[in-house]
Design a protein around this motif. Sequence first.
Motif, mmCIF file in Angstrom:
data_model
loop_
_atom_site.group_PDB
_atom_site.id
_atom_site.type_symbol
_atom_site.label_atom_id
_atom_site.label_comp_id
_atom_site.label_asym_id
_atom_site.label_seq_id
_atom_site.Cartn_x
_atom_site.Cartn_y
_atom_site.Cartn_z
ATOM 1 N N GLN A 63 -8.333 6.104 -7.169
ATOM 2 C CA GLN A 63 -7.381 6.369 -8.260
ATOM 3 C C GLN A 63 -6.233 5.365 -8.227
ATOM 4 O O GLN A 63 -5.787 4.880 -9.270
ATOM 5 C CB GLN A 63 -6.847 7.795 -8.140
ATOM 6 C CG GLN A 63 -7.864 8.856 -8.486
ATOM 7 C CD GLN A 63 -7.372 10.258 -8.131
ATOM 8 O OE1 GLN A 63 -6.657 10.460 -7.130
ATOM 9 N NE2 GLN A 63 -7.745 11.237 -8.941
ATOM 10 N N ALA A 64 -5.757 5.056 -7.024
ATOM 11 C CA ALA A 64 -4.662 4.092 -6.892
ATOM 12 C C ALA A 64 -5.086 2.718 -7.400
ATOM 13 O O ALA A 64 -4.316 2.046 -8.111
ATOM 14 C CB ALA A 64 -4.221 4.007 -5.433
ATOM 15 N N GLN A 65 -6.293 2.297 -7.062
ATOM 16 C CA GLN A 65 -6.778 0.999 -7.539
ATOM 17 C C GLN A 65 -6.796 0.957 -9.062
ATOM 18 O O GLN A 65 -6.390 -0.032 -9.686
ATOM 19 C CB GLN A 65 -8.189 0.742 -7.000
ATOM 20 C CG GLN A 65 -8.234 0.455 -5.514
ATOM 21 C CD GLN A 65 -9.661 0.401 -4.983
ATOM 22 O OE1 GLN A 65 -10.552 1.086 -5.486
ATOM 23 N NE2 GLN A 65 -9.878 -0.421 -3.960
ATOM 24 N N GLN A 66 -7.233 2.038 -9.679
ATOM 25 C CA GLN A 66 -7.288 2.102 -11.140
ATOM 26 C C GLN A 66 -5.883 2.074 -11.748
ATOM 27 O O GLN A 66 -5.619 1.356 -12.725
ATOM 28 C CB GLN A 66 -8.027 3.375 -11.573
ATOM 29 C CG GLN A 66 -8.186 3.543 -13.065
ATOM 30 C CD GLN A 66 -8.990 2.425 -13.710
ATOM 31 O OE1 GLN A 66 -9.890 1.866 -13.094
ATOM 32 N NE2 GLN A 66 -8.649 2.073 -14.939
ATOM 33 N N LEU A 67 -4.970 2.846 -11.155
ATOM 34 C CA LEU A 67 -3.590 2.889 -11.667
ATOM 35 C C LEU A 67 -2.914 1.516 -11.579
ATOM 36 O O LEU A 67 -2.176 1.120 -12.483
ATOM 37 C CB LEU A 67 -2.775 3.931 -10.890
ATOM 38 C CG LEU A 67 -3.107 5.392 -11.177
ATOM 39 C CD1 LEU A 67 -2.458 6.297 -10.147
ATOM 40 C CD2 LEU A 67 -2.666 5.774 -12.589
ATOM 41 N N LEU A 74 2.307 -3.719 12.207
ATOM 42 C CA LEU A 74 0.872 -3.745 11.948
ATOM 43 C C LEU A 74 0.553 -4.096 10.490
ATOM 44 O O LEU A 74 -0.377 -4.855 10.213
ATOM 45 C CB LEU A 74 0.247 -2.394 12.301
ATOM 46 C CG LEU A 74 -1.269 -2.303 12.149
ATOM 47 C CD1 LEU A 74 -1.970 -3.240 13.141
ATOM 48 C CD2 LEU A 74 -1.750 -0.869 12.366
ATOM 49 N N THR A 75 1.341 -3.550 9.572
ATOM 50 C CA THR A 75 1.015 -3.699 8.149
ATOM 51 C C THR A 75 1.667 -4.911 7.491
ATOM 52 O O THR A 75 1.272 -5.297 6.399
ATOM 53 C CB THR A 75 1.448 -2.446 7.375
ATOM 54 O OG1 THR A 75 2.878 -2.290 7.470
ATOM 55 C CG2 THR A 75 0.767 -1.194 7.916
ATOM 56 N N LYS A 76 2.711 -5.443 8.142
ATOM 57 C CA LYS A 76 3.454 -6.584 7.569
ATOM 58 C C LYS A 76 4.046 -6.239 6.201
ATOM 59 O O LYS A 76 4.054 -7.056 5.284
ATOM 60 C CB LYS A 76 2.563 -7.826 7.452
ATOM 61 C CG LYS A 76 1.851 -8.215 8.725
ATOM 62 C CD LYS A 76 2.835 -8.749 9.747
ATOM 63 C CE LYS A 76 2.138 -9.410 10.931
ATOM 64 N NZ LYS A 76 1.755 -8.471 11.980
ATOM 65 N N VAL A 128 -5.514 2.058 3.960
ATOM 66 C CA VAL A 128 -5.166 2.112 2.533
ATOM 67 C C VAL A 128 -4.811 0.721 2.032
ATOM 68 O O VAL A 128 -5.279 0.279 0.970
ATOM 69 C CB VAL A 128 -3.993 3.093 2.290
ATOM 70 C CG1 VAL A 128 -3.478 2.985 0.851
ATOM 71 C CG2 VAL A 128 -4.408 4.526 2.597
ATOM 72 N N LEU A 129 -4.012 -0.008 2.814
ATOM 73 C CA LEU A 129 -3.559 -1.334 2.393
ATOM 74 C C LEU A 129 -4.710 -2.336 2.254
ATOM 75 O O LEU A 129 -4.606 -3.300 1.489
ATOM 76 C CB LEU A 129 -2.529 -1.875 3.383
ATOM 77 C CG LEU A 129 -1.159 -1.192 3.350
ATOM 78 C CD1 LEU A 129 -0.312 -1.650 4.516
ATOM 79 C CD2 LEU A 129 -0.452 -1.475 2.035
ATOM 80 N N GLN A 130 -5.779 -2.119 2.961
ATOM 81 C CA GLN A 130 -6.931 -3.016 2.831
ATOM 82 C C GLN A 130 -7.606 -2.875 1.476
ATOM 83 O O GLN A 130 -8.377 -3.750 1.065
ATOM 84 C CB GLN A 130 -7.927 -2.731 3.964
ATOM 85 C CG GLN A 130 -7.428 -3.214 5.321
ATOM 86 C CD GLN A 130 -8.283 -2.741 6.485
ATOM 87 O OE1 GLN A 130 -9.102 -1.826 6.342
ATOM 88 N NE2 GLN A 130 -8.091 -3.352 7.650
#
Length: 198
Positions: A25-29, A80-82, A54-56
């Motif tokens: 859903q996030a990718q679509q939004l 870790l996430t930068k 998630v960030l990947q």
Amino acid sequence: MVQAGADAIGLVFYSPSPRSVTVEQAQQLLTHIPPYVQTVGLFVNASPEEILAVLQNVALDVLQLHGDESPEMCQQIAQLTKRRWYKAIQVKPDLNLINEIQRYQHAGASAILLDAWHPDLKGGTGLQFDWSQFPKLDIPLILAGGLNPDNIAEAITLTQPFAVDVSGGVEAKKGIKDQRLIKKFMQGVHCGSAKRSD
């Protein structure tokens, strides 16, 4: 929200929330988010590895850490996430607010979000805290908690925050945003900001 002039959009990656989204859903939004609008991922007590997963798949600009994460845990997540991050702090009656803000500021927070306290819920309560407690410090402070189209202009005038964060206050029902309320809210933001600069 974007069409009404929002500078940032929040995506909730916390499954107990009625506003939570899946990675898909996030990718679509995000396909509807224009350039220069920040995308913020909200996480509650997630591990660094869970956030990284998630960030990947989802291009987030900023992380909002809305649980019981310690300053040390926030630093681990950032390393870790930068990603830039800010910490949500619930304003409890007995909390030394300035000391708590400074703990996360020293850990590298880009901003601090101040929200109403609830014994069980992590944000989205519709409650507000005593705005007279809103401090003036050398870190951007974001006001949240119980904001709606009827009180946002007053809230900005009283607290003079760096930014405001709204969710439930512009919903027709939990998790469903109302375009009319969003537009009215943004009008209040502009009105309060104009008064602040007078």
